[in-house]
Scaffold this active site. Structure first.
Site, mmCIF file in Angstrom:
data_model
loop_
_atom_site.group_PDB
_atom_site.id
_atom_site.type_symbol
_atom_site.label_atom_id
_atom_site.label_comp_id
_atom_site.label_asym_id
_atom_site.label_seq_id
_atom_site.Cartn_x
_atom_site.Cartn_y
_atom_site.Cartn_z
ATOM 1 N N GLY A 12 0.772 -1.235 0.000
ATOM 2 C CA GLY A 12 0.000 0.000 0.000
ATOM 3 C C GLY A 12 0.804 1.286 0.000
ATOM 4 N N ASN A 14 1.596 3.137 -2.620
ATOM 5 C CA ASN A 14 0.908 4.098 -3.487
ATOM 6 C C ASN A 14 -0.418 4.537 -2.867
ATOM 7 O OD1 ASN A 14 2.525 4.733 -5.831
ATOM 8 N ND2 ASN A 14 2.389 2.566 -6.314
ATOM 9 N N LYS A 65 -16.240 -13.738 -10.610
ATOM 10 C CA LYS A 65 -15.694 -12.378 -10.620
ATOM 11 C C LYS A 65 -16.836 -11.362 -10.653
ATOM 12 C CE LYS A 65 -11.939 -10.873 -12.707
ATOM 13 N NZ LYS A 65 -10.906 -10.360 -13.593
ATOM 14 N N MET A 90 -3.828 -6.450 -7.865
ATOM 15 C CA MET A 90 -3.284 -7.472 -8.752
ATOM 16 C C MET A 90 -4.358 -8.345 -9.399
ATOM 17 S SD MET A 90 -0.251 -6.478 -8.698
ATOM 18 C CE MET A 90 0.534 -7.741 -9.684
ATOM 19 N N ARG A 91 -5.478 -7.747 -9.741
ATOM 20 C CA ARG A 91 -6.537 -8.443 -10.463
ATOM 21 C C ARG A 91 -6.863 -7.672 -11.727
ATOM 22 N NH1 ARG A 91 -8.502 -12.516 -8.538
ATOM 23 N NH2 ARG A 91 -8.028 -13.036 -6.419
ATOM 24 N N ASN A 107 -4.804 3.301 -13.544
ATOM 25 C CA ASN A 107 -3.840 2.371 -12.969
ATOM 26 C C ASN A 107 -2.442 2.957 -13.077
ATOM 27 O OD1 ASN A 107 -2.911 -0.170 -11.916
ATOM 28 N ND2 ASN A 107 -2.270 -0.725 -13.977
ATOM 29 N N HIS A 109 1.570 1.769 -13.437
ATOM 30 C CA HIS A 109 2.364 0.609 -13.869
ATOM 31 C C HIS A 109 3.849 0.972 -13.807
ATOM 32 C CE1 HIS A 109 3.154 -3.163 -15.896
ATOM 33 N NE2 HIS A 109 3.973 -2.515 -16.697
#
Length: 189
Positions: A12, A14, A65, A90-91, A107, A109
């Site tokens: 956590g 970020n 899901k 991570m999904r 997001n 990256h």
């Protein structure tokens, strides 16, 4: 004041950077929800320390899901969330969440997209031997690390210490994410 949600699966850092950015007034928003798919993740403790409401779940407790994403959408709607920030979640976001919040999910990256997509961007770039590393913030769509690129920041590195590269990337992530989220929300006014 804008309302954001942060999704995370790990330590956590970020999440912490974004929450502090809001608390310090560098982002004109408040974090109203943290979503985590790993009950033992450190980010759960971080959220509690900042008084941020959390939805922590185990995906295996749902039939699909779509099941857990429907619950996430319900909670996002109830909290009045305007922007979803993935921060080490991570999904892969599925069609249920994209259908409800498409165009409002971003997001971060740890590589310069479109190169080195996936969960191991830093390691993959390092092993490939690139000399330009960096961070990308992008909109989330139905492709892996796809979507429109919103911001990138990089640096040259000619050494051989992956830990040093990782440390520099994390430093960039924390600043760039705060700047980008604030810019997006400011443009929405």
């Amino acid at each position: 004041m804008h309302k954001i949600a942060i999704f995370a699966s790990g330590s956590g850092t970020n999440f912490e950077a974004l929450v502090r950015g809001c608390e310090e007034g560098r982002i004109d928003a408040r974090v109203v929800l943290m979503v985590c798919d790993k009950p033992a993740a450190k980010v759960v403790e971080r959220a509690a320390n900042h008084g941020v409401e959390s939805f922590v779940f185990s995906p295996r407790d749902y039939a699909s899901k779509a099941g857990f994403e429907s619950e996430i959408v319900r909670r996002l709607d109830a909290a009045g969330v305007e922007l979803v920030c993935l921060a080490g979640y991570m999904r892969i976001v599925g069609e249920t969440l994209l259908g409800a919040y498409g165009g409002r999910i971003i997001n971060i990256h740890p590589a310069l997209l479109p190169s080195f997509k996936g969960a191991h961007g830093i390691r993959d770039a390092f092993n490939y031997g690139v000399k330009m590393f960096g961070v990308t913030i992008h909109e989330v769509d139905d492709t892996l690390d796809g979507g429109r690129i919103l911001a990138q920041r990089g640096f040259e590195y000619y050494g051989d210490d992956i830990d040093e590269v990782e440390s520099r990337i994390h430093g960039i992530e924390h600043e760039l994410y705060v700047e980008t989220v604030n810019k997006l929300l400011t443009e929405k006014k």
